[in-house]
Scaffold this motif. Sequence first.
Motif, PDB file in Angstrom:
ATOM      1  N   ARG A 351       0.832  -1.211   0.000  1.00 22.63           N
ATOM      2  CA  ARG A 351       0.000   0.000   0.000  1.00 22.63           C
ATOM      3  C   ARG A 351       0.869   1.264   0.000  1.00 22.63           C
ATOM      4  O   ARG A 351       0.562   2.239  -0.689  1.00 22.63           O
ATOM      5  N   ARG A 352       1.933   1.229   0.791  1.00 24.06           N
ATOM      6  CA  ARG A 352       2.803   2.404   0.824  1.00 24.06           C
ATOM      7  C   ARG A 352       3.464   2.602  -0.525  1.00 24.06           C
ATOM      8  O   ARG A 352       3.623   3.738  -0.995  1.00 24.06           O
ATOM      9  N   ALA A 353       3.882   1.521  -1.153  1.00 25.44           N
ATOM     10  CA  ALA A 353       4.496   1.639  -2.476  1.00 25.44           C
ATOM     11  C   ALA A 353       3.520   2.233  -3.476  1.00 25.44           C
ATOM     12  O   ALA A 353       3.903   3.003  -4.367  1.00 25.44           O
ATOM     13  N   MET A 354       2.246   1.903  -3.335  1.00 21.48           N
ATOM     14  CA  MET A 354       1.221   2.434  -4.223  1.00 21.48           C
ATOM     15  C   MET A 354       0.799   3.841  -3.821  1.00 21.48           C
ATOM     16  O   MET A 354       0.047   4.492  -4.555  1.00 21.48           O
ATOM     17  N   GLY A 355       1.216   4.263  -2.627  1.00 20.80           N
ATOM     18  CA  GLY A 355       0.824   5.587  -2.178  1.00 20.80           C
ATOM     19  C   GLY A 355      -0.553   5.653  -1.587  1.00 20.80           C
ATOM     20  O   GLY A 355      -1.156   6.728  -1.521  1.00 20.80           O
ATOM     21  N   SER A 357      -1.413   3.923   1.564  1.00 21.09           N
ATOM     22  CA  SER A 357      -1.355   3.260   2.861  1.00 21.09           C
ATOM     23  C   SER A 357      -2.517   3.666   3.739  1.00 21.09           C
ATOM     24  O   SER A 357      -2.906   4.827   3.799  1.00 21.09           O
ATOM     25  N   SER A 358      -3.064   2.684   4.471  1.00 17.94           N
ATOM     26  CA  SER A 358      -4.159   2.966   5.386  1.00 17.94           C
ATOM     27  C   SER A 358      -3.697   3.689   6.635  1.00 17.94           C
ATOM     28  O   SER A 358      -4.499   4.088   7.454  1.00 17.94           O
ATOM     29  N   VAL A 359      -2.379   3.828   6.793  1.00 14.42           N
ATOM     30  CA  VAL A 359      -1.854   4.513   7.969  1.00 14.42           C
ATOM     31  C   VAL A 359      -1.194   5.818   7.548  1.00 14.42           C
ATOM     32  O   VAL A 359      -0.277   6.306   8.162  1.00 14.42           O
ATOM     33  N   GLY A 360      -1.684   6.355   6.460  1.00 16.15           N
ATOM     34  CA  GLY A 360      -1.222   7.685   6.061  1.00 16.15           C
ATOM     35  C   GLY A 360       0.003   7.693   5.203  1.00 16.15           C
ATOM     36  O   GLY A 360       0.693   8.695   5.099  1.00 16.15           O
ATOM     37  N   GLY A 361       0.292   6.535   4.511  1.00 19.46           N
ATOM     38  CA  GLY A 361       1.472   6.502   3.652  1.00 19.46           C
ATOM     39  C   GLY A 361       1.258   7.336   2.413  1.00 19.46           C
ATOM     40  O   GLY A 361       0.165   7.756   2.102  1.00 19.46           O
TER      41      GLY A 361
END
Length: 361
Positions: A351-355, A357-361
């Motif tokens: 998710r962070r790589a995709m931009g 993230s559920s935690v604000g990435g």
Amino acid sequence: MRVVLAGGGTAGHVEPALATADAVLRAEPDAEVTMLGTERGLEMRLVPERGYELALIPPVPLPRRPTPDLLRLPARVRAAVRDTAAVLREHRAEALVGFGGYVSMPAYLAARRLGTPIVVHEANAKPGLANRIGARFTEHVATAAADISLPHARHIGIPLRRSVAILDRAAARDEACSFFGLDPRRRTVFAFGGSQGARRINEAVHGALDDLLGRGVQVLHAVGAANAGAYRGREGYVPVPYVDRMDLAYAAADLAICRAGAITCAELAAVGLPAIYVPLPHGNGEQRFNAEPTVAAGGGILVPDASLTPSWLASEAGALVDDTDRMREMAAAAATLGRRDADDQLVEMVRRAMGTSSVGG
């Protein structure tokens, strides 16, 4: 989420990829997950069995030494990259997750060419060539252990099959022993060597069997499908060709005797099962490195392949399972290294790589 997972070849690459695929769907039931592989790998059987789409590309094994095949390598790589890029475009992939091996190399190159975000997971203590290259293309790199040397590495563990990740060995012991026809009141040794078995482990267990049974120890022995006819069961000894329910085998066992593949080491640590590790004597020594953290913590014993004799096993394994206090200490030590949530952590890294993230990435 639309994700392509490159985890073909061996079980060490396929199983973490499948565990991650399951975690993606738990997080987002409408996600689209595609597995990338070749017609030569275990993914041909394992992926369809789990209900995932398998996209095939040409295999590109890297020669270990100079051969005429080396001259054909660039053309093979180009063909595999071209086909992989087509898969990424067809599925409109938002991320490519690679687990190493010869399937991941063209996947990383194709994803880089298309600008698809890349996530790398390295399970082994000594990273292979594909992941060493892939880690140069991304900041999103996950490893099985803290001391694995890759750029931007973050230690999360290895994504494990769900039945193992949530296993409570004590609670499942009675069910597990009933499943295999074992006595839950007796101490149990579980010996296994992977899907094909391991000749050294098989011979040592068979030679030590009378001594172990004489101590009141029962043995669950995964001998490998090709060896099934060579081992006959008897009271206290249950030989099986292959174990589909590894969670129940772990729950039934007090001690494991096994190789030291990355997944085996991760699963045993996660469930807190003491083990005698017998690393494969071939390759670049990665199996020994895989087991060393658990052994250093006190959760296992490392035995060179040539040293695993029937007499050694009868003496050492028998004495070990007789020592209740030591077994309890080893189980607790192994569990300190266990990671049960690597699959969910890897999904969050995607998710962070995709931009997104559920935690604000």
